[in-house]
Design a protein around this motif. Structure first.
Motif, PDB file in Angstrom:
ATOM      1  N   ALA A   1       0.831  -1.207   0.000  1.00 28.87           N
ATOM      2  CA  ALA A   1       0.000   0.000   0.000  1.00 28.87           C
ATOM      3  C   ALA A   1       0.861   1.250   0.000  1.00 28.87           C
ATOM      4  O   ALA A   1       0.611   2.206  -0.750  1.00 28.87           O
ATOM      5  CB  ALA A   1      -0.940  -0.008   1.204  1.00 28.87           C
ATOM      6  N   HIS A   2       1.914   1.264   0.824  1.00 31.79           N
ATOM      7  CA  HIS A   2       2.754   2.469   0.893  1.00 31.79           C
ATOM      8  C   HIS A   2       3.621   2.629  -0.348  1.00 31.79           C
ATOM      9  O   HIS A   2       3.842   3.757  -0.814  1.00 31.79           O
ATOM     10  CB  HIS A   2       3.614   2.425   2.157  1.00 31.79           C
ATOM     11  N   GLU A   3       4.114   1.522  -0.901  1.00 29.79           N
ATOM     12  CA  GLU A   3       4.909   1.674  -2.118  1.00 29.79           C
ATOM     13  C   GLU A   3       4.028   2.103  -3.288  1.00 29.79           C
ATOM     14  O   GLU A   3       4.439   2.912  -4.132  1.00 29.79           O
ATOM     15  CB  GLU A   3       5.665   0.392  -2.462  1.00 29.79           C
ATOM     16  N   THR A   4       2.808   1.601  -3.332  1.00 31.51           N
ATOM     17  CA  THR A   4       1.882   2.023  -4.382  1.00 31.51           C
ATOM     18  C   THR A   4       1.572   3.513  -4.244  1.00 31.51           C
ATOM     19  O   THR A   4       1.566   4.258  -5.234  1.00 31.51           O
ATOM     20  CB  THR A   4       0.578   1.205  -4.299  1.00 31.51           C
ATOM     21  N   ASP A   5       1.327   3.952  -3.023  1.00 33.08           N
ATOM     22  CA  ASP A   5       1.042   5.369  -2.788  1.00 33.08           C
ATOM     23  C   ASP A   5       2.218   6.240  -3.221  1.00 33.08           C
ATOM     24  O   ASP A   5       2.042   7.298  -3.837  1.00 33.08           O
ATOM     25  CB  ASP A   5       0.735   5.576  -1.308  1.00 33.08           C
ATOM     26  N   LYS A   6       3.433   5.775  -2.937  1.00 34.39           N
ATOM     27  CA  LYS A   6       4.631   6.528  -3.326  1.00 34.39           C
ATOM     28  C   LYS A   6       4.777   6.552  -4.843  1.00 34.39           C
ATOM     29  O   LYS A   6       5.103   7.605  -5.424  1.00 34.39           O
ATOM     30  CB  LYS A   6       5.870   5.891  -2.689  1.00 34.39           C
ATOM     31  N   ALA A   7       4.541   5.429  -5.505  1.00 33.72           N
ATOM     32  CA  ALA A   7       4.661   5.389  -6.968  1.00 33.72           C
ATOM     33  C   ALA A   7       3.630   6.293  -7.627  1.00 33.72           C
ATOM     34  O   ALA A   7       3.918   6.951  -8.632  1.00 33.72           O
ATOM     35  CB  ALA A   7       4.507   3.949  -7.461  1.00 33.72           C
ATOM     36  N   VAL A   8       2.425   6.347  -7.070  1.00 33.78           N
ATOM     37  CA  VAL A   8       1.389   7.235  -7.611  1.00 33.78           C
ATOM     38  C   VAL A   8       1.827   8.695  -7.474  1.00 33.78           C
ATOM     39  O   VAL A   8       1.678   9.505  -8.399  1.00 33.78           O
ATOM     40  CB  VAL A   8       0.051   6.982  -6.896  1.00 33.78           C
ATOM     41  N   TYR A   9       2.391   9.032  -6.318  1.00 32.11           N
ATOM     42  CA  TYR A   9       2.921  10.387  -6.113  1.00 32.11           C
ATOM     43  C   TYR A   9       3.993  10.702  -7.153  1.00 32.11           C
ATOM     44  O   TYR A   9       4.038  11.805  -7.722  1.00 32.11           O
ATOM     45  CB  TYR A   9       3.490  10.509  -4.701  1.00 32.11           C
ATOM     46  N   GLU A  10       4.866   9.731  -7.417  1.00 31.94           N
ATOM     47  CA  GLU A  10       5.944   9.944  -8.389  1.00 31.94           C
ATOM     48  C   GLU A  10       5.387  10.147  -9.795  1.00 31.94           C
ATOM     49  O   GLU A  10       5.921  10.964 -10.564  1.00 31.94           O
ATOM     50  CB  GLU A  10       6.897   8.754  -8.358  1.00 31.94           C
ATOM     51  N   VAL A  11       4.346   9.405 -10.148  1.00 28.23           N
ATOM     52  CA  VAL A  11       3.731   9.585 -11.463  1.00 28.23           C
ATOM     53  C   VAL A  11       3.238  11.021 -11.613  1.00 28.23           C
ATOM     54  O   VAL A  11       3.454  11.667 -12.653  1.00 28.23           O
ATOM     55  CB  VAL A  11       2.570   8.583 -11.658  1.00 28.23           C
ATOM     56  N   LEU A  12       2.595  11.533 -10.587  1.00 30.46           N
ATOM     57  CA  LEU A  12       2.103  12.916 -10.627  1.00 30.46           C
ATOM     58  C   LEU A  12       3.250  13.894 -10.813  1.00 30.46           C
ATOM     59  O   LEU A  12       3.198  14.805 -11.642  1.00 30.46           O
ATOM     60  CB  LEU A  12       1.374  13.230  -9.323  1.00 30.46           C
ATOM     61  N   TYR A  13       4.294  13.698 -10.020  1.00 33.47           N
ATOM     62  CA  TYR A  13       5.424  14.618 -10.057  1.00 33.47           C
ATOM     63  C   TYR A  13       6.100  14.597 -11.425  1.00 33.47           C
ATOM     64  O   TYR A  13       6.372  15.657 -12.020  1.00 33.47           O
ATOM     65  CB  TYR A  13       6.429  14.263  -8.964  1.00 33.47           C
TER      66      TYR A  13
ATOM     67  N   ASP B   1      10.180  13.053 -19.165  1.00 30.64           N
ATOM     68  CA  ASP B   1      11.092  12.005 -19.625  1.00 30.64           C
ATOM     69  C   ASP B   1      11.298  10.913 -18.574  1.00 30.64           C
ATOM     70  O   ASP B   1      11.715   9.799 -18.911  1.00 30.64           O
ATOM     71  CB  ASP B   1      12.451  12.614 -19.996  1.00 30.64           C
ATOM     72  N   TRP B   2      11.032  11.227 -17.316  1.00 33.11           N
ATOM     73  CA  TRP B   2      11.220  10.268 -16.235  1.00 33.11           C
ATOM     74  C   TRP B   2       9.944   9.487 -15.928  1.00 33.11           C
ATOM     75  O   TRP B   2       9.967   8.577 -15.089  1.00 33.11           O
ATOM     76  CB  TRP B   2      11.689  10.985 -14.968  1.00 33.11           C
ATOM     77  N   LEU B   3       8.863   9.803 -16.564  1.00 33.22           N
ATOM     78  CA  LEU B   3       7.598   9.144 -16.265  1.00 33.22           C
ATOM     79  C   LEU B   3       7.670   7.620 -16.376  1.00 33.22           C
ATOM     80  O   LEU B   3       6.999   6.910 -15.603  1.00 33.22           O
ATOM     81  CB  LEU B   3       6.495   9.702 -17.174  1.00 33.22           C
ATOM     82  N   PRO B   4       8.469   7.052 -17.288  1.00 31.02           N
ATOM     83  CA  PRO B   4       8.552   5.583 -17.341  1.00 31.02           C
ATOM     84  C   PRO B   4       9.039   4.927 -16.051  1.00 31.02           C
ATOM     85  O   PRO B   4       8.745   3.749 -15.826  1.00 31.02           O
ATOM     86  CB  PRO B   4       9.543   5.334 -18.482  1.00 31.02           C
ATOM     87  N   VAL B   5       9.776   5.669 -15.199  1.00 35.40           N
ATOM     88  CA  VAL B   5      10.293   5.055 -13.976  1.00 35.40           C
ATOM     89  C   VAL B   5       9.147   4.667 -13.035  1.00 35.40           C
ATOM     90  O   VAL B   5       8.987   3.489 -12.693  1.00 35.40           O
ATOM     91  CB  VAL B   5      11.302   5.981 -13.267  1.00 35.40           C
TER      92      VAL B   5
END
Length: 480
Positions: free
Chosen positions: A439-451, A458-462
């Motif tokens: 749950a926390h890693e998913t929440d962090k990845a979602v935040y990263e997608v937004l950022y 160019d970093w969106l694929p990460v």
């Protein structure tokens, strides 16, 4: 600086009015300014303190200014989260004042004042001026007050005079000045009333004798309301800590070792141990709480809300949203079945760049401010330690992607080694609680997608690669 000089000799409203057009143009260009792309509609003083009069060869002003911006459109609010709804921010500025700016300070120029109390003067970013920053350290060495500013220091730490200052070029959400490779001043830029965790937590850890975090040597804050406001209402402004000379941050070290084809799992394991030691000491220094059904449901609902907003803002995320939502539903379900978790104070924004390895190989953790975009009260809430663990796991993915040759196996190995190191201290591997970690890693990845969608497309694929993995196999710790 005598007590007689503690009151500003200029009218704050008149002074800021004269600086207004210059600051409106200069502030949005700064790395630490929030809400880029939206103009400043209002600029008003919170405090103005004349540390050195403008009549000096070089004057020094300390300002807290409040900016107001037009409310973000709905799609922008989704991208920034709740923080974007706050169209008001307060910033800390140190402004130098001279008649003529010498060539070596040209990059620090803010502008030339044409009217008001500073008419005919040039104003500039004072952190670039060695003379002014040397004088500012002298002020930090002396506990006491200077107008609305309050200076404090650890009586057991000696801060020598005469340390040569230099501003660090790598600026992020704050600004830093190193003094003689001995101490570092971190100046908070976007400030708000309340105790800043980047002072609070290192002070608490120092009281526990935790050597993993540099102990504060001096700090200062502002008390705008009549000089008697409690700490909860004061603005935390900055902290001086020992500078770890020769230390290399984990991000740079990881990239260098990937580039050389060298193994990083030993370092990842050591970072895991350092993280666990800091968590252990924070739990001993500050209260912990038990998250029961209601609290877990609130956490899961908040994660789901952020996912919904993110999917609305980033079309590439939408196909994965239903599967990602199951991570939060699984967490809420466990809470509903009676499982509880302990929450405590944590780092809040842990990644490889917040870890420093000294020349003797010892790892330290820095920058406990948390995610600057989140409200201060939220950053000071107890959280499951899985939040920090998830941040580090995501950071290994980023390092692997940043390498010239993509290295997903490297990331998987480091993630595993980090968890092993963490377990060596706590006796519990974070992966043995897969629902909470996912749950926390998913929440962090979602935040990263937004950022990344907004700031670094160019970093969106990460983060999208992590989203695909998390949505596809429901595990936060499997290989890519």
């Amino acid at each position: 600086m005598s007590e007689a000089a503690t009151r500003p000799s200029v009218n704050s409203g008149a002074l800021l009015a004269s600086l207004d057009p210059l600051l409106r143009a200069w502030l949005p260009r700064q790395r630490w300014f929030a809400g880029k792309g939206r103009p400043i509609s209002v600029l008003e003083p919170v405090t103005v303190t004349e540390l050195l009069p403008a009549s000096s060869p070089s004057g020094l002003l300390h300002l807290l200014v409040r900016t107001r911006r037009p409310t973000a459109p709905a799609q922008d609010t989704a991208v920034e989260g709740r923080a974007a709804e706050r169209a008001t921010d307060c910033y800390q500025l140190l402004i130098g004042v001279r008649r003529v700016l010498p060539p070596h300070l040209a990059p620090a120029l803010i502008g030339h004042v044409s009217e008001g109390p500073l008419a005919g003067f040039t104003v500039y970013e004072a952190l670039h001026d060695p003379r002014l920053m040397a004088l500012f350290l002298e002020r930090l060495r002396m506990p006491g007050r200077h107008g609305v500013l309050r200076f404090e220091r650890d009586p057991g730490t000696d801060i020598p005079s005469g340390l040569a200052p230099r501003m660090l070029a790598a600026e992020q959400s704050n600004s830093s000045v190193v003094y003689g490779d001995t101490f570092i001043l971190k100046l908070f830029r976007r400030v708000m009333p309340g105790v800043n965790p980047d002072l609070e937590l290192p002070l608490r850890l120092a009281g526990r004798g935790c050597a993993r975090v540099p102990a504060p040597a001096a700090w200062f804050h502002a008390v705008p309301a009549g000089g008697t406001a409690p700490a909860a209402e004061a603005y935390g402004l900055g902290v001086v800590q020992p500078y770890l000379a020769g230390a290399e941050d984990g991000w740079e070290l990881a990239l260098r070792m990937i580039g050389k084809g060298e193994d990083f799992t030993g370092e990842a394991r050591a970072i895991g141990r350092a993280t666990a030691e800091v968590h252990r000491e924070l739990a001993a220094a500050l209260p912990t709480v038990t998250l029961g059904r209601a609290q877990v449901e609130l956490i899961a609902d908040g994660m789901a809300e952020r996912l919904t907003s993110a999917a609305r803002a980033v079309p590439a995320l939408r196909p994965f949203a239903p599967a990602l939502l199951t991570a939060y539903e699984a967490l809420a379900d466990l809470g509903g079945e009676g499982q509880s978790w302990t929450a405590q104070r944590v780092h809040g924004d842990l990644h490889l760049g917040q870890c420093l390895r000294s020349p003797d190989g010892r790892w330290s953790l820095i920058d406990f401010e948390g995610e600057p975009a989140r409200p201060l009260a939220e950053r000071r809430l107890p959280q499951p330690t899985a939040r920090d663990v998830a941040g580090m796991l995501r950071s290994f993915d980023y390092a692997a992607y940043s390498a010239e040759l993509r290295a997903p196996e490297w990331a998987a190995d480091c993630r595993a080694a980090y968890c092993v190191g963490y377990a060596e201290v706590t006796g519990r591997d974070p992966r043995t609680d897969p629902v909470l970690l996912r749950a926390h890693e998913t929440d962090k990845a979602v935040y990263e997608v937004l950022y990344e969608a907004r700031h670094r497309p160019d970093w969106l694929p990460v983060p999208l690669a992590a989203v695909r993995r998390l949505a596809g196999n429901g595990s936060a710790d499997d290989d890519h």
